[in-house]
Motif scaffolding. Structure first.
Motif, PDB file in Angstrom:
ATOM      1  N   GLY A   1       0.793  -1.220   0.000  1.00  0.00           N
ATOM      2  CA  GLY A   1       0.000   0.000   0.000  1.00  0.00           C
ATOM      3  C   GLY A   1       0.827   1.272   0.000  1.00  0.00           C
ATOM      4  N   LEU A   2       2.153   1.172  -0.262  1.00  0.00           N
ATOM      5  CA  LEU A   2       3.017   2.349  -0.240  1.00  0.00           C
ATOM      6  C   LEU A   2       2.686   3.288  -1.393  1.00  0.00           C
ATOM      7  CD1 LEU A   2       6.453   0.734   0.685  1.00  0.00           C
ATOM      8  CD2 LEU A   2       4.884   1.990   2.172  1.00  0.00           C
ATOM      9  N   GLU A   3       2.686   4.590  -1.112  1.00  0.00           N
ATOM     10  CA  GLU A   3       2.303   5.579  -2.111  1.00  0.00           C
ATOM     11  C   GLU A   3       3.431   5.803  -3.119  1.00  0.00           C
ATOM     12  OE1 GLU A   3       0.189   7.870  -4.334  1.00  0.00           O
ATOM     13  OE2 GLU A   3      -0.714   7.143  -2.471  1.00  0.00           O
ATOM     14  N   GLY A   4       4.556   6.361  -2.690  1.00  0.00           N
ATOM     15  CA  GLY A   4       5.704   6.520  -3.578  1.00  0.00           C
ATOM     16  C   GLY A   4       5.585   7.608  -4.625  1.00  0.00           C
ATOM     17  N   GLY A   5       4.566   8.463  -4.552  1.00  0.00           N
ATOM     18  CA  GLY A   5       4.444   9.552  -5.513  1.00  0.00           C
ATOM     19  C   GLY A   5       3.925   9.099  -6.865  1.00  0.00           C
ATOM     20  N   ARG A   6       3.705  10.087  -7.755  1.00  0.00           N
ATOM     21  CA  ARG A   6       3.194   9.781  -9.081  1.00  0.00           C
ATOM     22  C   ARG A   6       4.331   9.393 -10.016  1.00  0.00           C
ATOM     23  NH1 ARG A   6      -1.820  11.447 -10.434  1.00  0.00           N
ATOM     24  NH2 ARG A   6      -1.203  11.860 -12.595  1.00  0.00           N
ATOM     25  N   GLY A   7       4.038   8.558 -10.991  1.00  0.00           N
ATOM     26  CA  GLY A   7       5.025   8.126 -11.971  1.00  0.00           C
ATOM     27  C   GLY A   7       4.483   6.939 -12.745  1.00  0.00           C
ATOM     28  N   ARG A   8       4.887   6.823 -13.978  1.00  0.00           N
ATOM     29  CA  ARG A   8       4.395   5.735 -14.822  1.00  0.00           C
ATOM     30  C   ARG A   8       4.966   4.401 -14.349  1.00  0.00           C
ATOM     31  NH1 ARG A   8       0.055   5.023 -17.596  1.00  0.00           N
ATOM     32  NH2 ARG A   8       0.267   7.224 -18.187  1.00  0.00           N
ATOM     33  N   ALA A   9       4.092   3.441 -14.068  1.00  0.00           N
ATOM     34  CA  ALA A   9       4.492   2.108 -13.606  1.00  0.00           C
ATOM     35  C   ALA A   9       3.714   1.062 -14.383  1.00  0.00           C
ATOM     36  CB  ALA A   9       4.231   1.963 -12.110  1.00  0.00           C
ATOM     37  N   ARG A  10       4.367  -0.085 -14.603  1.00  0.00           N
ATOM     38  CA  ARG A  10       3.747  -1.181 -15.354  1.00  0.00           C
ATOM     39  C   ARG A  10       3.922  -2.483 -14.589  1.00  0.00           C
ATOM     40  NH1 ARG A  10       6.958   1.723 -18.755  1.00  0.00           N
ATOM     41  NH2 ARG A  10       5.916   2.914 -20.416  1.00  0.00           N
ATOM     42  N   GLN A  11       2.948  -3.367 -14.785  1.00  0.00           N
ATOM     43  CA  GLN A  11       3.014  -4.698 -14.171  1.00  0.00           C
ATOM     44  C   GLN A  11       2.466  -5.734 -15.140  1.00  0.00           C
ATOM     45  OE1 GLN A  11       0.270  -6.290 -10.886  1.00  0.00           O
ATOM     46  NE2 GLN A  11       2.143  -5.809  -9.743  1.00  0.00           N
ATOM     47  N   PHE A  12       3.241  -6.800 -15.338  1.00  0.00           N
ATOM     48  CA  PHE A  12       2.808  -7.936 -16.146  1.00  0.00           C
ATOM     49  C   PHE A  12       2.856  -9.173 -15.273  1.00  0.00           C
ATOM     50  CE2 PHE A  12       4.076 -11.715 -18.521  1.00  0.00           C
ATOM     51  CZ  PHE A  12       2.987 -11.848 -19.370  1.00  0.00           C
ATOM     52  N   SER A  13       1.820 -10.010 -15.343  1.00  0.00           N
ATOM     53  CA  SER A  13       1.781 -11.220 -14.524  1.00  0.00           C
ATOM     54  C   SER A  13       1.147 -12.368 -15.300  1.00  0.00           C
ATOM     55  CB  SER A  13       1.002 -10.981 -13.226  1.00  0.00           C
ATOM     56  OG  SER A  13      -0.358 -10.661 -13.502  1.00  0.00           O
ATOM     57  N   PHE A  14       1.593 -13.576 -14.959  1.00  0.00           N
ATOM     58  CA  PHE A  14       1.051 -14.793 -15.541  1.00  0.00           C
ATOM     59  C   PHE A  14       1.062 -15.867 -14.465  1.00  0.00           C
ATOM     60  CE2 PHE A  14       1.812 -18.899 -17.764  1.00  0.00           C
ATOM     61  CZ  PHE A  14       0.558 -19.003 -18.353  1.00  0.00           C
ATOM     62  N   SER A  15      -0.064 -16.570 -14.288  1.00  0.00           N
ATOM     63  CA  SER A  15      -0.170 -17.523 -13.178  1.00  0.00           C
ATOM     64  C   SER A  15      -1.021 -18.732 -13.563  1.00  0.00           C
ATOM     65  CB  SER A  15      -0.766 -16.841 -11.947  1.00  0.00           C
ATOM     66  OG  SER A  15      -1.988 -16.198 -12.280  1.00  0.00           O
ATOM     67  N   PRO A  16      -0.392 -19.826 -14.020  1.00  0.00           N
ATOM     68  CA  PRO A  16      -1.122 -21.079 -14.264  1.00  0.00           C
ATOM     69  C   PRO A  16      -1.257 -21.884 -12.975  1.00  0.00           C
ATOM     70  CG  PRO A  16       1.144 -21.325 -14.944  1.00  0.00           C
ATOM     71  CD  PRO A  16       0.991 -19.902 -14.470  1.00  0.00           C
ATOM     72  N   SER A  17      -2.262 -22.750 -12.911  1.00  0.00           N
ATOM     73  CA  SER A  17      -2.467 -23.585 -11.727  1.00  0.00           C
ATOM     74  C   SER A  17      -3.134 -24.894 -12.119  1.00  0.00           C
ATOM     75  CB  SER A  17      -3.327 -22.859 -10.684  1.00  0.00           C
ATOM     76  OG  SER A  17      -4.641 -22.623 -11.178  1.00  0.00           O
ATOM     77  N   ILE A  18      -3.048 -25.866 -11.213  1.00  0.00           N
ATOM     78  CA  ILE A  18      -3.628 -27.187 -11.426  1.00  0.00           C
ATOM     79  C   ILE A  18      -4.272 -27.642 -10.123  1.00  0.00           C
ATOM     80  CG2 ILE A  18      -1.410 -28.287 -10.915  1.00  0.00           C
ATOM     81  CD1 ILE A  18      -2.231 -30.556 -12.803  1.00  0.00           C
ATOM     82  N   ALA A  19      -5.415 -28.283 -10.219  1.00  0.00           N
ATOM     83  CA  ALA A  19      -6.117 -28.821  -9.055  1.00  0.00           C
ATOM     84  C   ALA A  19      -6.528 -30.255  -9.352  1.00  0.00           C
ATOM     85  CB  ALA A  19      -7.343 -27.972  -8.719  1.00  0.00           C
ATOM     86  N   TYR A  20      -6.278 -31.148  -8.388  1.00  0.00           N
ATOM     87  CA  TYR A  20      -6.586 -32.568  -8.571  1.00  0.00           C
ATOM     88  C   TYR A  20      -7.335 -33.080  -7.350  1.00  0.00           C
ATOM     89  CZ  TYR A  20      -6.039 -37.496  -9.768  1.00  0.00           C
ATOM     90  OH  TYR A  20      -6.288 -38.808 -10.072  1.00  0.00           O
ATOM     91  N   ARG A  21      -8.404 -33.830  -7.583  1.00  0.00           N
ATOM     92  CA  ARG A  21      -9.215 -34.408  -6.520  1.00  0.00           C
ATOM     93  C   ARG A  21      -8.862 -35.889  -6.383  1.00  0.00           C
ATOM     94  NH1 ARG A  21     -11.345 -32.402  -2.317  1.00  0.00           N
ATOM     95  NH2 ARG A  21     -11.944 -30.635  -3.632  1.00  0.00           N
ATOM     96  N   PHE A  22      -8.173 -36.248  -5.277  1.00  0.00           N
ATOM     97  CA  PHE A  22      -7.766 -37.630  -5.057  1.00  0.00           C
ATOM     98  C   PHE A  22      -8.956 -38.520  -4.688  1.00  0.00           C
ATOM     99  CE2 PHE A  22      -4.021 -35.020  -4.102  1.00  0.00           C
ATOM    100  CZ  PHE A  22      -3.095 -35.608  -4.955  1.00  0.00           C
ATOM    101  N   ASP A  23      -9.849 -37.985  -3.854  1.00  0.00           N
ATOM    102  CA  ASP A  23     -11.073 -38.690  -3.463  1.00  0.00           C
ATOM    103  C   ASP A  23     -12.078 -37.628  -3.039  1.00  0.00           C
ATOM    104  OD1 ASP A  23     -10.776 -38.104  -0.597  1.00  0.00           O
ATOM    105  OD2 ASP A  23      -9.217 -39.634  -0.575  1.00  0.00           O
ATOM    106  N   PRO A  24     -13.311 -38.002  -2.682  1.00  0.00           N
ATOM    107  CA  PRO A  24     -14.313 -36.988  -2.337  1.00  0.00           C
ATOM    108  C   PRO A  24     -13.913 -36.061  -1.189  1.00  0.00           C
ATOM    109  CG  PRO A  24     -15.381 -39.090  -2.759  1.00  0.00           C
ATOM    110  CD  PRO A  24     -13.907 -39.355  -2.765  1.00  0.00           C
TER     111      PRO A  24
END
Length: 251
Positions: free
Chosen positions: A81-104
């Motif tokens: 939540g830090l302010e840091g003043g005004r200035g052009r900033a960019r963010q790129f993100s990529f997040s794959p995931s996997i979920a597996y159900r072994f039993d109920p």
């Protein structure tokens, strides 16, 4: 000054029995009556693409890619939540995931996330994180999980930090509409030891929900080298006064 921000966006989705796709694009315009030199029709831009694929009845693949560009780096410093003043900033993100159900009653998840932050006149950072979790339902009201998290934080100038966190978690349904979540454990980072903690309570309403959360974690600050340990508290509320209208607020 009295600052006004206007947002315009478009969302699209596709859904079939096994595949769900969502994409969106939005931009914000800012108006400064007393400082018109700061007016900007492209004060912020956001684009995202999400997918979820049900490969088998017990295996789900999903992921998300996103790009954000803003004049307020604070908007990308979600953890600190830090302010840091005004200035052009960019963010790129990529997040794959996997979920597996072994039993109920037992399931496992794994995910990886890459994030690149840039700020004009600042330091670029790269973050790689990986998480593994094993979940088990013990009673109709109780669920537990065992987790491991790995983090690699890279900054310009060969500044790097590596962390490993081991956590135990518990989810308890206090009532059909109230749920509490606790997760904690040690985090080891380049010879130092700290705590990795998260806690939340959620209350469902007839036409909305309330939530309160606390989190202690290791993260980066846009435009700065190195890492920061953060303690964050958040609260949110949503309400649907009409079938097609939703009102929400968050701090």
């Amino acid at each position: 000054d009295f600052i006004s921000r206007f947002n315009l966006g478009i969302l699209g989705s596709y859904q079939s029995r096994s595949l769900t796709l969502r994409s969106g694009f939005a931009f914000d315009a800012e108006v400064f009556p007393d400082h018109p030199e700061l007016d900007n029709a492209q004060a912020r831009r956001d684009a995202s693409l999400e997918y979820q694929y049900l490969a088998t009845p017990v295996l789900t693949l999903s992921g998300r890619g996103a790009f954000s560009e803003t004049q307020r780096p604070k908007e990308l410093n979600i953890e600190t939540g830090l302010e840091g003043g005004r200035g052009r900033a960019r963010q790129f993100s990529f997040s794959p995931s996997i979920a597996y159900r072994f039993d109920p009653l037992t399931g496992g998840t794994g995910d990886y996330a890459f994030t690149r932050n840039e700020r004009t006149g600042g330091v670029s950072t790269h973050t790689h994180t990986a998480n593994l979790s094993l979940n088990r339902r013990f009673t109709p009201q109780d669920r537990g999980n065992l987790g491991y998290s790995y983090g690699l934080f890279l900054s310009e100038g060969n500044n790097s930090t590596t962390s490993h966190a081991f956590t135990l978690g518990w989810v308890r349904e206090l009532s059909p509409i109230t749920e509490i979540t606790l997760q904690a454990g040690p985090r080891f980072s380049d010879g130092t030891k700290d705590a990795q903690v998260s806690a939340a309570i959620t209350q469902r309403l007839a036409r909305g929900s309330l939530s309160f959360a606390y989190r202690r974690s290791l993260t980066t600050v846009v435009g700065q080298a190195g890492t920061a340990t953060t303690d964050s508290v958040s609260a949110s509320a949503s309400y649907e006064p009409l079938r097609l209208l939703q009102v929400s607020a968050a701090i």
